[in-house]
Motif scaffolding. Structure first.
Motif, short mmCIF file in Angstrom:
data_model
loop_
_atom_site.label_atom_id
_atom_site.label_comp_id
_atom_site.label_asym_id
_atom_site.label_seq_id
_atom_site.Cartn_x
_atom_site.Cartn_y
_atom_site.Cartn_z
N ARG A 110 0.94 -1.38 0.11
CA ARG A 110 0.10 -0.19 0.19
C ARG A 110 0.73 1.56 0.05
NH1 ARG A 110 -4.47 1.24 4.08
NH2 ARG A 110 -4.62 3.51 4.20
N GLN A 111 2.05 1.28 0.82
CA GLN A 111 2.86 2.44 0.99
C GLN A 111 3.33 2.79 -0.57
OE1 GLN A 111 5.29 3.25 3.97
NE2 GLN A 111 4.65 0.98 5.12
N MET A 112 3.67 1.32 -1.64
CA MET A 112 4.20 1.62 -2.95
C MET A 112 2.80 2.38 -3.88
SD MET A 112 6.93 -0.88 -2.66
CE MET A 112 8.17 -0.03 -3.99
N ARG A 113 2.05 1.32 -3.73
CA ARG A 113 1.15 2.02 -4.18
C ARG A 113 0.65 3.60 -3.23
NH1 ARG A 113 -1.91 -2.26 -2.75
NH2 ARG A 113 -3.19 -1.50 -1.56
N ASN A 114 0.64 3.77 -2.70
CA ASN A 114 0.34 5.59 -2.38
C ASN A 114 1.78 6.59 -3.00
OD1 ASN A 114 -1.79 4.62 -0.73
ND2 ASN A 114 -0.74 5.25 1.18
N ILE A 115 2.48 6.15 -3.02
CA ILE A 115 3.42 7.02 -4.19
C ILE A 115 3.24 6.84 -5.59
CG2 ILE A 115 6.09 7.38 -5.08
CD1 ILE A 115 6.76 5.31 -1.87
N GLN A 116 2.73 6.00 -5.86
CA GLN A 116 2.54 6.55 -7.36
C GLN A 116 0.63 7.09 -7.07
OE1 GLN A 116 3.01 2.71 -9.26
NE2 GLN A 116 2.93 2.01 -7.29
N TYR A 117 0.30 7.64 -6.74
CA TYR A 117 -0.86 8.28 -6.40
C TYR A 117 -1.33 9.75 -7.49
CZ TYR A 117 1.09 12.85 -4.10
OH TYR A 117 1.58 14.61 -4.37
N ARG A 118 0.01 9.79 -8.16
CA ARG A 118 -0.46 10.92 -9.29
C ARG A 118 -0.44 10.10 -10.46
NH1 ARG A 118 3.86 16.29 -8.19
NH2 ARG A 118 3.03 16.51 -6.65
N SER A 119 -0.01 8.79 -10.93
CA SER A 119 -0.40 7.92 -12.14
C SER A 119 -1.45 7.70 -11.73
CB SER A 119 0.37 6.54 -11.63
OG SER A 119 0.46 5.79 -12.59
N ASP A 120 -2.04 7.12 -13.33
CA ASP A 120 -2.92 7.11 -13.82
C ASP A 120 -3.20 5.74 -13.78
OD1 ASP A 120 -3.61 9.56 -14.29
OD2 ASP A 120 -3.55 9.25 -16.10
N LEU A 121 -1.95 4.68 -13.54
CA LEU A 121 -2.00 3.26 -13.99
C LEU A 121 -3.74 2.29 -12.28
CD1 LEU A 121 0.96 2.33 -14.12
CD2 LEU A 121 -0.50 2.36 -15.67
N ALA A 122 -4.04 1.85 -12.73
CA ALA A 122 -5.14 0.31 -12.52
C ALA A 122 -3.61 0.17 -11.15
CB ALA A 122 -5.68 -0.24 -13.13
N ARG A 123 -4.82 -0.27 -10.07
CA ARG A 123 -4.65 -0.48 -8.46
C ARG A 123 -3.31 -2.24 -9.35
NH1 ARG A 123 -6.69 -1.82 -3.48
NH2 ARG A 123 -5.00 -3.70 -2.34
N ALA A 124 -3.69 -2.92 -9.85
CA ALA A 124 -2.89 -4.64 -10.29
C ALA A 124 -1.73 -4.07 -11.23
CB ALA A 124 -3.86 -4.67 -11.16
N GLU A 125 -2.03 -2.61 -11.72
CA GLU A 125 -0.64 -2.14 -12.35
C GLU A 125 -0.07 -1.43 -11.59
OE1 GLU A 125 -1.80 -0.93 -17.20
OE2 GLU A 125 -3.08 -0.05 -15.52
N LYS A 126 0.18 -0.51 -10.62
CA LYS A 126 0.39 0.01 -9.98
C LYS A 126 0.95 -0.76 -8.77
CE LYS A 126 -1.74 4.39 -8.81
NZ LYS A 126 -2.67 5.19 -8.19
N ASP A 127 0.64 -2.39 -8.57
CA ASP A 127 1.10 -3.19 -7.47
C ASP A 127 2.05 -4.19 -9.11
OD1 ASP A 127 0.70 -2.90 -5.26
OD2 ASP A 127 -1.56 -4.60 -5.74
N ALA A 128 1.94 -3.97 -9.80
CA ALA A 128 3.14 -4.99 -10.87
C ALA A 128 4.75 -3.98 -10.68
CB ALA A 128 3.14 -4.82 -12.25
N ARG A 129 4.29 -2.92 -11.11
CA ARG A 129 5.65 -1.48 -10.85
C ARG A 129 6.34 -2.23 -10.03
NH1 ARG A 129 6.32 4.06 -11.81
NH2 ARG A 129 7.90 2.60 -11.72
N SER A 130 5.80 -1.63 -8.54
CA SER A 130 5.78 -2.10 -6.97
C SER A 130 7.11 -3.42 -7.14
CB SER A 130 5.12 -2.42 -5.53
OG SER A 130 4.63 -1.11 -6.02
N ILE A 131 6.36 -4.74 -7.49
CA ILE A 131 7.05 -5.99 -7.95
C ILE A 131 8.29 -5.72 -8.41
CG2 ILE A 131 6.91 -8.09 -8.23
CD1 ILE A 131 3.25 -8.19 -7.88
N ASP A 132 8.33 -5.19 -9.65
CA ASP A 132 9.22 -5.23 -10.27
C ASP A 132 10.28 -4.48 -9.60
OD1 ASP A 132 10.42 -5.15 -13.22
OD2 ASP A 132 10.45 -3.08 -13.00
N MET A 133 9.94 -3.19 -9.01
CA MET A 133 11.15 -1.95 -8.53
C MET A 133 11.62 -3.05 -7.09
SD MET A 133 12.07 0.48 -9.23
CE MET A 133 13.01 1.41 -8.38
N LEU A 134 10.89 -4.15 -6.87
CA LEU A 134 11.03 -4.64 -5.07
C LEU A 134 12.51 -5.30 -5.69
CD1 LEU A 134 8.57 -5.54 -2.82
CD2 LEU A 134 10.28 -3.72 -3.20
N ARG A 135 11.62 -6.01 -7.28
CA ARG A 135 13.07 -6.98 -7.11
C ARG A 135 14.66 -6.95 -7.96
NH1 ARG A 135 8.58 -10.10 -10.93
NH2 ARG A 135 7.65 -11.58 -9.68
#
Ligand SMILES: Nc1ncnc2c1ncn2[C@@H]1O[C@H](COP(=O)(O)OP(=O)(O)O)[C@@H](O)[C@H]1O
Ligand SMILES: [Mg+2]
Length: 320
Positions: A110-135
């Motif tokens: 949720r913290q990583m989604r919150n950082i993306q608050y300005r982005s228009d991506l859907a929730r699942a896409e934001k999570d995918a970006r977070s996962i990519d970043m954590l990797r």
């Protein structure tokens, strides 16, 4: 292109014993896509510099003069609120304690989604970006990690998550104040390598503060050596470490015989103490501790350009 340009920055703290001049005529640049290191003993003004840039100076501190130009905007004349608005998307930070960036009661995902608050991506896409970043910061089982809370990770992992969060929105500049100082030596190496890889991938600039010469040598393209609130030497890491032209830099490196490869955890000690910043001694700021002091050092030395881009504030420095 220059991302950050600091010019003749002066910061003063009001104290009972009078004004304390914590930064005096500090100037340097952070060019695009470069990693610039600031090194100097405790008390030389590293945190004051960062706080001045971020609008986080203590109540009794003020920017007395000078400019801090970030992507063309002068942060020295913006109010603290306006600087806070720049933070995150364009200008991000990592500090020594990762818990400063992590909220203990909110899941990492949720913290990583919150950082993306300005982005228009859907929730699942934001999570995918977070996962990519954590990797990218080598958090094992990244998808699962999103559901976990900060306390479930080790100190080294927490700092890597903080780095992932800082770089998530691809800022123009990352300011890192001693981000690896609390880690053990092995974790420090891993974290530095990771930071370097991510910086190259994202193409951001980094301003990296450390009292650790080995880390600076490994990570940074350019280095700024500070002493008692003044920049005494700056240039590319190769220029400054290869041909130290201020006796302070030379002493720091002398005490570190293997130089670049040796990982000294502490800055070497040089006899004597920092001067009282409420009463700046006349002449060269380092004279009282300098073993190469001359009569002429009773006057403030000029900034001498040793070779283009390599500058030392010392009468002994010679243009080549
Ligand atoms: N709020 C403050 N009030 C008075 N003096 C301060 C304050 N903050 C820092 N200083 C002084 O400014 C100088 C630089 O401190 P600092 O920037 O914390 O150094 P560093 O991060 O390099 O260890 C020191 O002499 C310190 O005592
Ligand atoms: Mg500090």
């Amino acid at each position: 292109m220059t991302v950050l340009a600091i010019e003749n920055l002066n910061v003063v703290f009001a104290t009972e014993g009078g004004d304390l001049h914590a930064l005096r005529d500090v100037s340097f640049k952070v060019p695009e896509q470069r990693i610039v290191g600031i090194v100097g003993e405790s008390g030389c003004g590293k945190s004051t510099l960062i706080n001045a840039i971020l609008g986080l100076l203590a109540e009794n501190g003020r920017i007395a003069s000078g400019s801090i130009s970030f992507e063309g905007e002068d942060l020295a004349h913006l109010d603290d609120k306006a600087i806070q608005d720049l933070r995150g998307p364009r200008l991000s930070t990592v500090f020594q304690d990762p818990m400063g960036a992590l909220n203990p009661v909110i899941s990492v995902g949720r913290q990583m989604r919150n950082i993306q608050y300005r982005s228009d991506l859907a929730r699942a896409e934001k999570d995918a970006r977070s996962i990519d970043m954590l990797r990218q910061v080598r958090i094992p089982d990244a998808a699962q990690a999103l559901k976990r809370y900060p306390h479930e990770f080790s100190g080294g992992m927490k700092q890597r998550i903080a780095i992932a969060m800082a770089l998530m929105m691809e800022p123009a500049l990352l300011i890192a104040d001693e981000p690896t100082t609390a880690l053990d030596a092995t974790l420090e190496v891993t974290t530095i390598e990771l930071l370097k890889d991510l910086q190259a991938e994202i193409g951001c600039s980094v301003l990296f503060i450390s009292h650790h010469l080995g880390v600076i040598a490994e990570l940074c393209d350019d280095v700024v050596v500070m002493y008692a609130g003044e920049v005494v030497e700056r240039g590319s890491t190769r220029q400054v470490f290869g041909n130290p032209s201020h006796p302070y830099t030379a002493r720091l490196l002398d005490c570190d015989p293997a130089r670049q490869s040796e990982r000294t955890r502490q800055l070497p000690t040089i006899p004597g103490e920092l001067p009282d910043l409420r009463r700046r001694p006349e002449g060269c700021i380092f004279a009282a501790r300098c073993d190469r002091r001359m009569d002429v050092c009773a006057a403030i030395p000029p900034d001498i350009e040793v070779v283009p881009g390599h500058v030392a504030r010392c009468f002994l420095a010679e243009s080549q």
